[in-house]
Structure formats: C-alpha cells, structure tokens
Design a protein around this motif. Structure first.
Motif, short mmCIF file in Angstrom:
data_model
loop_
_atom_site.label_atom_id
_atom_site.label_comp_id
_atom_site.label_asym_id
_atom_site.label_seq_id
_atom_site.Cartn_x
_atom_site.Cartn_y
_atom_site.Cartn_z
N ASP A 136 5.25 58.73 -30.98
CA ASP A 136 5.63 57.85 -29.87
C ASP A 136 7.20 57.55 -29.93
O ASP A 136 7.90 57.13 -28.96
CB ASP A 136 4.96 56.49 -29.98
N GLY A 137 7.95 57.46 -31.07
CA GLY A 137 9.09 57.40 -31.34
C GLY A 137 10.19 58.32 -30.37
O GLY A 137 10.94 58.06 -29.52
N LEU A 138 9.91 59.53 -30.54
CA LEU A 138 10.56 60.70 -29.96
C LEU A 138 10.13 60.56 -28.43
O LEU A 138 11.10 61.08 -27.61
CB LEU A 138 10.12 61.95 -30.55
N ALA A 139 9.15 60.54 -28.10
CA ALA A 139 8.56 60.44 -26.75
C ALA A 139 9.12 59.50 -25.86
O ALA A 139 9.24 59.36 -24.77
CB ALA A 139 7.13 60.54 -26.61
N ASN A 140 9.69 58.24 -26.48
CA ASN A 140 9.99 56.95 -25.71
C ASN A 140 11.47 56.57 -25.93
O ASN A 140 11.88 56.01 -24.95
CB ASN A 140 9.01 55.76 -25.93
N LEU A 141 11.90 57.06 -26.86
CA LEU A 141 13.50 56.33 -27.03
C LEU A 141 14.28 57.33 -26.57
O LEU A 141 14.40 58.80 -26.78
CB LEU A 141 13.56 56.17 -28.39
N PRO A 142 15.50 56.86 -25.83
CA PRO A 142 16.35 57.93 -25.48
C PRO A 142 17.38 58.34 -26.34
O PRO A 142 17.64 57.85 -27.46
CB PRO A 142 17.25 56.87 -24.32
N ALA A 143 17.47 59.74 -26.26
CA ALA A 143 18.31 60.64 -27.20
C ALA A 143 19.77 60.27 -27.11
O ALA A 143 20.34 59.87 -25.90
CB ALA A 143 18.16 62.01 -27.28
N PRO A 144 20.65 60.20 -28.08
CA PRO A 144 21.96 60.03 -27.97
C PRO A 144 22.74 60.74 -27.14
O PRO A 144 23.90 60.91 -26.63
CB PRO A 144 22.51 59.78 -29.32
N PHE A 145 22.40 62.25 -26.95
CA PHE A 145 22.72 63.24 -26.05
C PHE A 145 22.17 63.10 -24.49
O PHE A 145 22.34 64.26 -23.93
CB PHE A 145 22.57 64.70 -26.79
N ALA A 146 21.21 62.08 -24.34
CA ALA A 146 20.72 62.18 -22.86
C ALA A 146 21.74 61.98 -21.75
O ALA A 146 22.71 61.48 -22.23
CB ALA A 146 19.85 60.84 -23.20
N ARG A 185 19.59 46.64 -32.48
CA ARG A 185 18.95 47.69 -32.12
C ARG A 185 17.46 47.84 -32.49
O ARG A 185 16.80 48.37 -31.53
CB ARG A 185 19.48 48.83 -33.05
N MET A 186 17.13 47.16 -33.24
CA MET A 186 15.53 47.04 -33.64
C MET A 186 14.65 46.61 -32.33
O MET A 186 13.39 47.08 -32.20
CB MET A 186 15.17 46.02 -34.61
N PHE A 187 15.31 45.52 -31.84
CA PHE A 187 14.41 44.99 -30.54
C PHE A 187 14.15 46.18 -29.48
O PHE A 187 13.11 46.17 -28.91
CB PHE A 187 15.32 43.77 -30.00
N PHE A 188 15.36 46.82 -29.18
CA PHE A 188 15.50 47.77 -28.10
C PHE A 188 14.25 49.04 -28.61
O PHE A 188 13.59 49.31 -27.93
CB PHE A 188 16.80 48.63 -28.04
N HIS A 189 14.38 49.29 -30.15
CA HIS A 189 13.53 50.51 -30.48
C HIS A 189 11.96 49.98 -30.31
O HIS A 189 10.99 50.73 -30.17
CB HIS A 189 14.02 50.96 -31.85
N ASP A 190 11.83 48.49 -30.64
CA ASP A 190 10.53 48.18 -30.52
C ASP A 190 9.82 48.24 -29.30
O ASP A 190 8.68 48.74 -28.93
CB ASP A 190 10.41 46.70 -31.11
N CYS A 191 10.58 47.62 -28.19
CA CYS A 191 10.34 47.46 -26.73
C CYS A 191 9.89 48.71 -25.99
O CYS A 191 8.97 49.12 -25.35
CB CYS A 191 10.96 46.61 -26.01
N PHE A 192 10.76 49.89 -26.40
CA PHE A 192 10.81 51.04 -25.59
C PHE A 192 9.66 51.78 -26.18
O PHE A 192 9.04 52.77 -25.60
CB PHE A 192 11.84 51.78 -25.79
N VAL A 193 8.85 51.43 -27.11
CA VAL A 193 7.82 52.25 -27.80
C VAL A 193 6.73 51.38 -27.75
O VAL A 193 6.43 50.14 -28.66
CB VAL A 193 8.01 52.58 -29.35
N ARG A 194 5.45 51.68 -26.84
CA ARG A 194 4.44 50.70 -26.98
C ARG A 194 4.55 49.43 -26.38
O ARG A 194 3.69 48.28 -26.65
CB ARG A 194 3.57 50.72 -28.17
N GLY A 195 5.88 49.01 -26.00
CA GLY A 195 5.99 47.75 -25.42
C GLY A 195 6.63 46.69 -26.62
O GLY A 195 6.38 47.29 -27.72
N CYS A 196 6.86 45.63 -26.37
CA CYS A 196 7.41 44.69 -27.63
C CYS A 196 6.44 44.10 -28.40
O CYS A 196 5.83 43.04 -28.08
CB CYS A 196 8.30 43.55 -26.72
#
Length: 326
Positions: free
Chosen positions: A155-165, A62-73
C-alpha cells in the motif's frame, strides 16, 4: 405533498442521525470529557523531544502525511510485522523516524486514560505540536479516530507520491484522497522543515538526460545543483542527509516557497508546483514572506487531510500499544 416533504426531510436528516448514533464524528476536543489531559500530555512530550532532538520535527510531521495517504488516518503506519511486510517496511517509509516518540506519548496518556485515545489521533496531535514548537501557528485538531487493523507493504508504494512525481500525477493522487490543488501546494510547504536523503533526488543531479553523466535537471538552478553535488557525490552513499530548506530546516515558515520560486526545490515534485497556474500563483504569493496567510492555510489543509478514510464508531479499535493490534 406533506408526506413527500416529510420523506425528503427525513432523507436529509438520516445521515446526520446515523452519524451521531454510530459515533461517526471527529471533532476538536473529542476527549474533553473522556481524557482531558490528552492534548497537554502530547504537547509536553513533543516539546521535551524537540528540545533535545530538533531533527525529529520533519519526520514526525511527515508521519501524519504518510499515515493518512495509506488506508486513511488510522495509524496503520505504526504497525509492526514479523515478516517485514507492513506499511513501515515499504520503500517510501524506510526513512520515517520518531516511532518511539509516538509510543512515549501513548504510554503517558495510557497512564491517565487507558484504552481511550487512539494512536491515529496521537499522530495527528503530534503533527500539530511539532509545527507549533518549530515556529508555526496552531490549529484545532479534530480527534475521535480509531486505529486500523491492516497494514500492507504494497500500500505504501501505491498511495504515497514519489519525489519525482509530476504535477499531473500529484493532482490526481490528491484528488483521489479528496484533497484540492490548494491542499497540494499548501501541504508541500511542510518541506520547510526536515532533511532528505541524497537518493531521493540525485537523479536530478547526474545523467538526467540518460546520455551525459554531467547532465542535470534543467528546471533546477545550476548553482543549487553545484552545491548539492558537493554533498551528494555521484554513486556515493545514499544515506547522506541534505536540508530541504537550507538555513531554515528547523523552523516552520514560508521560506520553502521562496526556494521553489528560485528553482531550488529539492524534489521534482517541488519543482512541479511551477507547472500549474494555481500552485504557481500560490508559490509566488507566499515567496515574499506572507507567513500569517500560509499558517492559516496549512492548518486548514492539515484538517482536510486528517479526514481521509477515518475509522470511527465501532470500526477498528483503540490500540493499547501502537505497534500491534490488541
């Protein structure tokens, strides 16, 4: 006419020339000459880690996903902040674990090749090795990224998809990152390993309509709801963990799609895959156990995601310690 053709050819070749000159390239085996042991060192650390702590497989992937979706990898998710205002302090990242494993890999590589391998690349390599060690197939990881210098909580909240999306917001967010609808449904398959906190989905179990405490999300199988309610008590502790893929949460396979097809996806974002013709078709195709096809697709989508906003050439830096800027 000849001059015009020459100008056109140069115009087409210039981006490639600049890309080579400035080092704007990520590719498999980027460290083949500069740090030939980088990938084997990473694999060994991941193997040793998961042999004693298999529950870290999900968080590390999951860390790779969370890194790449915020400011890129760019490994910005690894940076610490003395005021708790970095990415890792944002709500979606508070449940991330395994930072010490990335540090362990980094330390081991630094002993062989100081200042050569980026933390961003280590996250990418670890994600692949976690999948392999959990029963999935390997793929060639593109490397050559550099590490970012900025990490912001907002940047976290703005770029990571929420579980209720819902499916509309999911498609939009993935499109913004240059990823396709297929990438969306394939990468969602990562939910086949790992666990989730009750707080991420209890809104589906209780008072879903807002008018009755006993109401639940009608897109969710009622028997599954009953089983989850036994673990996630209403108004109970939010830190209780539940397997995202019951019975197979430590094995990387395609069983996630079988669960989604039976309306047993844990998050609303999982259930949303049935609300789009393309994602639904993929779910139905793989719910029968087409692991080879899913494994191949997953590797392709991980490579696609690994290209988001990468820093190369002279941009960023190669951090000496992953949690802080040089």
């Amino acid at each position: 006419m000849a001059t015009s053709k020459m100008v056109l050819i140069l115009a087409l070749l210039l981006p490639l020339i600049l890309s080579t000159v400035n080092g704007q390239v990520i590719k498999p085996e980027f460290y083949k000459q500069s740090c030939p042991l980088a990938e084997s060192i990473t694999m060994n650390v991941v193997r040793e880690t998961l042999s004693v702590a298999p529950s870290l497989s999900g968080p590390l992937l999951r860390m790779f996903f969370h890194d790449c979706f915020v400011r890129g990898c760019d490994a910005s998710v690894l940076l610490d902040s003395p005021t708790n205002q970095a990415e890792k302090d944002s709500i979606p990242n508070l449940t991330l674990r395994g930072y010490e494993i990335i540090d362990r890999v980094k330390s081991a590589i630094e002993m062989h090749c100081p200042g050569v391998v980026s933390c961003a690349d280590i996250i990418a390599l670890v994600s692949r090795d976690v999948v392999v060690q959990s029963g999935g197939a390997s793929w060639e990881v593109e490397t050559g990224r550099r590490d970012g210098l900025v990490s912001l909580l907002s940047d976290g909240l703005a770029n990571l998809p929420a579980p209720f999306a819902n499916i509309t917001s999911l498609k939009s967010l993935f499109l913004q990152k240059g990823l396709s609808v297929k990438d969306l449904v394939v990468l969602s398959g990562a939910h086949t390993i790992g666990t989730a906190h009750c707080s991420a989905f209890t809104n589906r179990l209780y008072n879903f309509t807002g008018t009755s405490a006993n109401s639940f999300d009608p897109t969710m199988d009622s028997n599954y709801v009953a089983a989850l309610r036994k673990k996630c008590v209403q108004n109970g502790p939010s830190n209780v963990l539940v397997e995202m893929d019951p019975g197979s949460s430590k094995k990387f396979d395609e069983s996630y799609y079988k669960l989604v097809s039976k309306r047993r996806g844990l998050f609303q974002s999982d259930a949303a895959l049935l609300d789009n013709s393309e994602t639904k078709s993929y779910v139905q195709t793989h719910m029968g156990g087409n692991s080879a096809s899913f494994f191949k697709d997953f590797g392709v989508s991980m490579v696609n995601m690994g290209r988001i906003g990468v820093l190369t050439g002279n941009a960023g830096q190669i951090r000496k310690v992953c949690s802080k800027i040089n």
